[in-house]
Design a protein around this motif. Structure first.
Motif, PDB file in Angstrom:
ATOM      1  N   ALA A  59       0.825  -1.210   0.000  1.00 52.03           N
ATOM      2  CA  ALA A  59       0.000   0.000   0.000  1.00 52.03           C
ATOM      3  C   ALA A  59       0.857   1.256   0.000  1.00 52.03           C
ATOM      4  O   ALA A  59       0.488   2.256  -0.615  1.00 52.03           O
ATOM      5  N   VAL A  60       1.982   1.217   0.678  1.00 51.55           N
ATOM      6  CA  VAL A  60       2.883   2.374   0.678  1.00 51.55           C
ATOM      7  C   VAL A  60       3.461   2.588  -0.718  1.00 51.55           C
ATOM      8  O   VAL A  60       3.551   3.715  -1.192  1.00 51.55           O
ATOM      9  N   ARG A  61       3.801   1.506  -1.360  1.00 51.50           N
ATOM     10  CA  ARG A  61       4.432   1.605  -2.676  1.00 51.50           C
ATOM     11  C   ARG A  61       3.444   1.955  -3.785  1.00 51.50           C
ATOM     12  O   ARG A  61       3.700   2.814  -4.614  1.00 51.50           O
ATOM     13  N   ALA A  62       2.286   1.291  -3.808  1.00 47.36           N
ATOM     14  CA  ALA A  62       1.375   1.437  -4.938  1.00 47.36           C
ATOM     15  C   ALA A  62       0.106   2.227  -4.608  1.00 47.36           C
ATOM     16  O   ALA A  62      -0.564   2.682  -5.514  1.00 47.36           O
ATOM     17  N   GLY A  63      -0.245   2.345  -3.338  1.00 43.83           N
ATOM     18  CA  GLY A  63      -1.501   2.991  -2.958  1.00 43.83           C
ATOM     19  C   GLY A  63      -2.524   1.946  -2.554  1.00 43.83           C
ATOM     20  O   GLY A  63      -2.522   0.827  -3.064  1.00 43.83           O
ATOM     21  N   GLU A  64      -3.409   2.323  -1.654  1.00 43.08           N
ATOM     22  CA  GLU A  64      -4.355   1.355  -1.097  1.00 43.08           C
ATOM     23  C   GLU A  64      -5.327   0.812  -2.135  1.00 43.08           C
ATOM     24  O   GLU A  64      -5.575  -0.382  -2.208  1.00 43.08           O
ATOM     25  N   GLY A  65      -5.908   1.677  -2.925  1.00 44.83           N
ATOM     26  CA  GLY A  65      -6.875   1.238  -3.922  1.00 44.83           C
ATOM     27  C   GLY A  65      -6.253   0.381  -5.008  1.00 44.83           C
ATOM     28  O   GLY A  65      -6.861  -0.551  -5.514  1.00 44.83           O
ATOM     29  N   ARG A  66      -5.039   0.695  -5.352  1.00 40.71           N
ATOM     30  CA  ARG A  66      -4.361  -0.065  -6.401  1.00 40.71           C
ATOM     31  C   ARG A  66      -3.922  -1.445  -5.938  1.00 40.71           C
ATOM     32  O   ARG A  66      -3.603  -2.293  -6.757  1.00 40.71           O
ATOM     33  N   VAL A  67      -3.892  -1.660  -4.643  1.00 42.08           N
ATOM     34  CA  VAL A  67      -3.544  -2.979  -4.120  1.00 42.08           C
ATOM     35  C   VAL A  67      -4.778  -3.857  -4.008  1.00 42.08           C
ATOM     36  O   VAL A  67      -4.721  -5.061  -4.278  1.00 42.08           O
ATOM     37  N   MET A  68      -5.911  -3.277  -3.658  1.00 37.87           N
ATOM     38  CA  MET A  68      -7.091  -4.081  -3.336  1.00 37.87           C
ATOM     39  C   MET A  68      -7.797  -4.661  -4.562  1.00 37.87           C
ATOM     40  O   MET A  68      -8.059  -5.853  -4.610  1.00 37.87           O
ATOM     41  N   TRP A  69      -8.123  -3.854  -5.548  1.00 38.39           N
ATOM     42  CA  TRP A  69      -8.963  -4.385  -6.627  1.00 38.39           C
ATOM     43  C   TRP A  69      -8.217  -5.322  -7.569  1.00 38.39           C
ATOM     44  O   TRP A  69      -8.800  -6.309  -8.006  1.00 38.39           O
ATOM     45  N   PRO A  70      -6.958  -5.112  -7.920  1.00 35.54           N
ATOM     46  CA  PRO A  70      -6.300  -6.111  -8.775  1.00 35.54           C
ATOM     47  C   PRO A  70      -6.115  -7.447  -8.057  1.00 35.54           C
ATOM     48  O   PRO A  70      -6.149  -8.498  -8.690  1.00 35.54           O
ATOM     49  N   GLY A  71      -5.943  -7.403  -6.745  1.00 32.21           N
ATOM     50  CA  GLY A  71      -5.816  -8.643  -5.989  1.00 32.21           C
ATOM     51  C   GLY A  71      -7.062  -9.497  -6.109  1.00 32.21           C
ATOM     52  O   GLY A  71      -6.982 -10.723  -6.199  1.00 32.21           O
ATOM     53  N   GLY A  72      -8.215  -8.863  -6.103  1.00 32.17           N
ATOM     54  CA  GLY A  72      -9.461  -9.600  -6.272  1.00 32.17           C
ATOM     55  C   GLY A  72      -9.559 -10.253  -7.635  1.00 32.17           C
ATOM     56  O   GLY A  72     -10.045 -11.381  -7.769  1.00 32.17           O
ATOM     57  N   LEU A  73      -9.090  -9.556  -8.651  1.00 31.84           N
ATOM     58  CA  LEU A  73      -9.113 -10.125 -10.005  1.00 31.84           C
ATOM     59  C   LEU A  73      -8.162 -11.309 -10.140  1.00 31.84           C
ATOM     60  O   LEU A  73      -8.436 -12.251 -10.876  1.00 31.84           O
ATOM     61  N   VAL A  74      -7.072 -11.254  -9.416  1.00 32.93           N
ATOM     62  CA  VAL A  74      -6.097 -12.337  -9.485  1.00 32.93           C
ATOM     63  C   VAL A  74      -6.555 -13.545  -8.671  1.00 32.93           C
ATOM     64  O   VAL A  74      -6.401 -14.686  -9.100  1.00 32.93           O
ATOM     65  N   VAL A  75      -7.135 -13.303  -7.496  1.00 31.09           N
ATOM     66  CA  VAL A  75      -7.475 -14.389  -6.576  1.00 31.09           C
ATOM     67  C   VAL A  75      -8.813 -15.044  -6.911  1.00 31.09           C
ATOM     68  O   VAL A  75      -8.988 -16.245  -6.666  1.00 31.09           O
TER      69      VAL A  75
END
Length: 62
Positions: free
Chosen positions: A12-28
């Motif tokens: 989250a520090v590196r990419a931002g909170e929103g950018r971490v959450m939604w792509p993770g859902g698409l991957v998982v």
């Protein structure tokens, strides 16, 4: 979930909170289809890996 909680902070520090959450859902999400394959042998290993990824994603989202 603990693993997801530990991993999310640096991401989250590196990419931002929103950018971490939604792509993770698409991957998982596709791995959720492996959970019903719980049986013996390779199906059990695949389902266990899928379950691990789903719980890590839950930790990331929390």
């Amino acid at each position: 979930m603990l693993l997801g909680s530990l991993v999310v902070r640096p991401l989250a520090v590196r990419a931002g909170e929103g950018r971490v959450m939604w792509p993770g859902g698409l991957v998982v999400a596709p791995f959720g289809f492996l959970v019903p394959l719980m049986d013996r042998g390779a199906g059990l290993c695949a389902a266990a890996l899928a379950w691990l990824l789903i719980t890590v994603k839950a930790g990331v989202d929390n």
